[in-house]
Design a protein around this motif. Structure first.
Motif, PDB file in Angstrom:
ATOM      1  N   VAL A   1       0.862  -1.184   0.000  1.00  0.00           N
ATOM      2  CA  VAL A   1       0.000   0.000   0.000  1.00  0.00           C
ATOM      3  C   VAL A   1       0.893   1.226   0.000  1.00  0.00           C
ATOM      4  O   VAL A   1       1.636   1.459   0.956  1.00  0.00           O
ATOM      5  CB  VAL A   1      -0.935   0.022   1.225  1.00  0.00           C
ATOM      6  N   PRO A   2       0.850   2.053  -1.043  1.00  0.00           N
ATOM      7  CA  PRO A   2       1.741   3.207  -1.130  1.00  0.00           C
ATOM      8  C   PRO A   2       1.203   4.386  -0.329  1.00  0.00           C
ATOM      9  O   PRO A   2       0.116   4.337   0.245  1.00  0.00           O
ATOM     10  CB  PRO A   2       1.725   3.527  -2.634  1.00  0.00           C
ATOM     11  N   LEU A   3       1.970   5.449  -0.311  1.00  0.00           N
ATOM     12  CA  LEU A   3       1.487   6.714   0.245  1.00  0.00           C
ATOM     13  C   LEU A   3       0.345   7.223  -0.628  1.00  0.00           C
ATOM     14  O   LEU A   3       0.433   7.221  -1.853  1.00  0.00           O
ATOM     15  CB  LEU A   3       2.628   7.732   0.301  1.00  0.00           C
ATOM     16  N   ARG A   4      -0.744   7.663   0.025  1.00  0.00           N
ATOM     17  CA  ARG A   4      -1.897   8.214  -0.702  1.00  0.00           C
ATOM     18  C   ARG A   4      -2.174   9.609  -0.145  1.00  0.00           C
ATOM     19  O   ARG A   4      -2.592   9.743   1.004  1.00  0.00           O
ATOM     20  CB  ARG A   4      -3.158   7.347  -0.503  1.00  0.00           C
ATOM     21  N   PRO A   5      -1.936  10.646  -0.921  1.00  0.00           N
ATOM     22  CA  PRO A   5      -2.149  12.005  -0.420  1.00  0.00           C
ATOM     23  C   PRO A   5      -3.632  12.333  -0.299  1.00  0.00           C
ATOM     24  O   PRO A   5      -4.496  11.617  -0.797  1.00  0.00           O
ATOM     25  CB  PRO A   5      -1.474  12.879  -1.480  1.00  0.00           C
ATOM     26  N   GLY A   6      -3.908  13.455   0.365  1.00  0.00           N
ATOM     27  CA  GLY A   6      -5.280  13.916   0.505  1.00  0.00           C
ATOM     28  C   GLY A   6      -6.022  13.207   1.620  1.00  0.00           C
ATOM     29  O   GLY A   6      -5.462  12.394   2.375  1.00  0.00           O
ATOM     30  N   HIS A   7      -7.315  13.493   1.733  1.00  0.00           N
ATOM     31  CA  HIS A   7      -8.164  12.839   2.717  1.00  0.00           C
ATOM     32  C   HIS A   7      -9.616  13.024   2.280  1.00  0.00           C
ATOM     33  O   HIS A   7      -9.924  13.908   1.473  1.00  0.00           O
ATOM     34  CB  HIS A   7      -7.940  13.400   4.124  1.00  0.00           C
ATOM     35  N   PRO A   8     -10.539  12.207   2.798  1.00  0.00           N
ATOM     36  CA  PRO A   8     -11.947  12.335   2.404  1.00  0.00           C
ATOM     37  C   PRO A   8     -12.529  13.692   2.804  1.00  0.00           C
ATOM     38  O   PRO A   8     -12.068  14.342   3.750  1.00  0.00           O
ATOM     39  CB  PRO A   8     -12.630  11.197   3.172  1.00  0.00           C
ATOM     40  N   ASP A   9     -13.553  14.106   2.080  1.00  0.00           N
ATOM     41  CA  ASP A   9     -14.244  15.353   2.421  1.00  0.00           C
ATOM     42  C   ASP A   9     -15.006  15.231   3.737  1.00  0.00           C
ATOM     43  O   ASP A   9     -15.133  16.198   4.483  1.00  0.00           O
ATOM     44  CB  ASP A   9     -15.215  15.744   1.305  1.00  0.00           C
ATOM     45  N   ASN A  10     -15.519  14.041   4.005  1.00  0.00           N
ATOM     46  CA  ASN A  10     -16.308  13.824   5.217  1.00  0.00           C
ATOM     47  C   ASN A  10     -15.391  13.693   6.435  1.00  0.00           C
ATOM     48  O   ASN A  10     -14.478  12.854   6.435  1.00  0.00           O
ATOM     49  CB  ASN A  10     -17.165  12.567   5.063  1.00  0.00           C
ATOM     50  N   PRO A  11     -15.589  14.491   7.499  1.00  0.00           N
ATOM     51  CA  PRO A  11     -14.664  14.437   8.640  1.00  0.00           C
ATOM     52  C   PRO A  11     -14.673  13.111   9.378  1.00  0.00           C
ATOM     53  O   PRO A  11     -13.616  12.639   9.812  1.00  0.00           O
ATOM     54  CB  PRO A  11     -15.135  15.589   9.535  1.00  0.00           C
ATOM     55  N   GLU A  12     -15.848  12.484   9.529  1.00  0.00           N
ATOM     56  CA  GLU A  12     -15.883  11.200  10.227  1.00  0.00           C
ATOM     57  C   GLU A  12     -15.142  10.134   9.428  1.00  0.00           C
ATOM     58  O   GLU A  12     -14.429   9.291   9.996  1.00  0.00           O
ATOM     59  CB  GLU A  12     -17.326  10.755  10.486  1.00  0.00           C
ATOM     60  N   ALA A  13     -15.281  10.164   8.094  1.00  0.00           N
ATOM     61  CA  ALA A  13     -14.559   9.211   7.260  1.00  0.00           C
ATOM     62  C   ALA A  13     -13.052   9.413   7.378  1.00  0.00           C
ATOM     63  O   ALA A  13     -12.278   8.448   7.461  1.00  0.00           O
ATOM     64  CB  ALA A  13     -15.002   9.344   5.804  1.00  0.00           C
ATOM     65  N   THR A  14     -12.619  10.669   7.408  1.00  0.00           N
ATOM     66  CA  THR A  14     -11.191  10.953   7.560  1.00  0.00           C
ATOM     67  C   THR A  14     -10.650  10.347   8.847  1.00  0.00           C
ATOM     68  O   THR A  14      -9.602   9.683   8.853  1.00  0.00           O
ATOM     69  CB  THR A  14     -10.945  12.473   7.551  1.00  0.00           C
ATOM     70  N   GLN A  15     -11.364  10.555   9.951  1.00  0.00           N
ATOM     71  CA  GLN A  15     -10.873  10.054  11.243  1.00  0.00           C
ATOM     72  C   GLN A  15     -10.904   8.532  11.300  1.00  0.00           C
ATOM     73  O   GLN A  15      -9.969   7.900  11.805  1.00  0.00           O
ATOM     74  CB  GLN A  15     -11.692  10.659  12.386  1.00  0.00           C
ATOM     75  N   LEU A  16     -11.952   7.924  10.763  1.00  0.00           N
ATOM     76  CA  LEU A  16     -12.010   6.459  10.736  1.00  0.00           C
ATOM     77  C   LEU A  16     -10.861   5.878   9.929  1.00  0.00           C
ATOM     78  O   LEU A  16     -10.236   4.883  10.327  1.00  0.00           O
ATOM     79  CB  LEU A  16     -13.352   5.998  10.164  1.00  0.00           C
ATOM     80  N   LEU A  17     -10.564   6.477   8.788  1.00  0.00           N
ATOM     81  CA  LEU A  17      -9.481   5.949   7.962  1.00  0.00           C
ATOM     82  C   LEU A  17      -8.117   6.192   8.607  1.00  0.00           C
ATOM     83  O   LEU A  17      -7.190   5.389   8.428  1.00  0.00           O
ATOM     84  CB  LEU A  17      -9.531   6.554   6.564  1.00  0.00           C
TER      85      LEU A  17
END
Length: 344
Positions: free
Chosen positions: A175-191
């Motif tokens: 699994v490589p580095l993946r820049p950015g993050h989801p727009d949804n804040p809960e999704a960002t924290q879960l990931l």
């Protein structure tokens, strides 16, 4: 969703009748990291804290206040996203603390990251800096940390602020580095919590965090969460979290079982993708601190005689590929950069 002493006991695998003092003892190690949550739950239920419990709760609140203050300082210099910490605690019931030993800030812009680091460093003189450089095709990413003693006790866990340009750095293999993050804040924290499962098993705090975030996401937010898990290649890890939450019925997180069911196919697909071969992982180089002398207002990477020095607002770092640095290499760096200083 139920967050109570009963559900926290269950998350840690404890008997339902175990005394609160023993619950707190089991909550403190790295495998759980739930001490502040237990303290506030004990207080909320009207149980006795005593002098020791009140002091521990005061220390947890002081740390929370300090990190909020420093986040505000950093935000004056950068567009940032808080990772975990206060961003997850926002989903906790009112008055219940999340245990946070440090504050993690995502700042994708390199110049803004170093400006925020410099501002926090100036606000906390004497902080000890550390950094790593991750190099991928066409980009470079930074991970910077500042650590300083707790203000009232040298026995307390040190304070720390961490600054990163990328939240999802991969597993150094498939699994490589993946820049950015989801727009949804809960999704960002879960990931973000799922990403940590590349290095460790789910801890008690991870299960509790995942439960409150899944509950906040609900059925309406699940399609976006599934798309984010696929995009950031974390479906297998998110499935592990959902299964861990669903395995604790006392949490009463109805969303976990449904999410686990919906993740089965994308998790299998991602696992199959990983089995086909390794992705190119970023090259990680670690910064060996050579003092404040080589500091520069802007960050530059200098090459001299086969050595690489990062000069940045908080000092100079010799870039190395592993944890062991020979005295000869440090001496060579000090000859090339006379402003550098040997540690100690």
């Amino acid at each position: 969703m139920q967050l109570s002493l009963e559900s926290v006991r269950a998350v840690m695998g404890l008997r339902p009748d175990i005394l609160p003092g023993l619950v707190l003892e089991r909550a403190q190690p790295r495998t759980n990291r739930l001490a502040a949550t237990v303290l506030t739950l004990v207080h909320a239920q009207g149980l006795r804290l005593g002098a020791t419990g009140k002091a521990q709760l005061a220390a947890a609140n002081a740390r929370r206040t300090e990190y909020a203050h420093l986040t505000g300082i950093a935000a004056e210099h950068a567009h940032l996203t808080v990772l975990k910490g206060a961003a997850v605690e926002h989903c906790y019931p009112d008055g219940i603390l999340r245990t946070s030993h440090d504050v993690d800030l995502l700042i994708p812009d390199e110049d803004e990251l170093w400006a925020a680091v410099a501002a926090v460093d100036a606000a906390r003189p004497g902080a000890e800096p550390a950094m790593s450089l991750l190099e991928s095709p066409g980009r470079r990413d930074w991970a910077v940390a500042l650590t300083w003693p707790a203000p009232e006790s040298d026995l307390e866990y040190p304070y720390a602020a961490e600054f990163v340009t990328a939240a999802f750095t991969g597993d150094n293999s498939t699994v490589p580095l993946r820049p950015g993050h989801p727009d949804n804040p809960e999704a960002t924290q879960l990931l973000c919590i799922a990403e940590e499962l590349f290095q460790q098993k789910p801890r008690g705090r991870d299960v509790l965090d995942a439960a409150v975030l899944m509950d906040a996401t609900g059925d309406a937010g699940r399609p976006a969460l599934l798309r984010a898990a696929a995009q950031w290649r974390l479906a297998p890890e998110l499935l592990r979290l959902a299964e861990a939450v669903a395995a604790v019925p006392q949490l009463r997180c109805r969303a976990a079982a449904g999410l686990a069911q919906d993740l089965a196919q994308p998790a299998a697909a991602e696992t199959a993708r990983r089995s086909t071969g390794a992705d190119r992982a970023p090259r990680t180089r670690y910064g060996f601190f050579l003092g404040r002398g080589p500091a520069l207002p802007r960050t530059v990477v200098e090459e001299r005689q086969g050595l690489t020095m990062v000069r940045c607002p908080v000092g100079g770092f010799l870039l190395v590929d592993g944890p062991v640095v020979s005295p000869e290499l440090v001496d060579a760096a000090c000859r090339q950069w006379p402003q550098a200083a040997l540690p100690g």
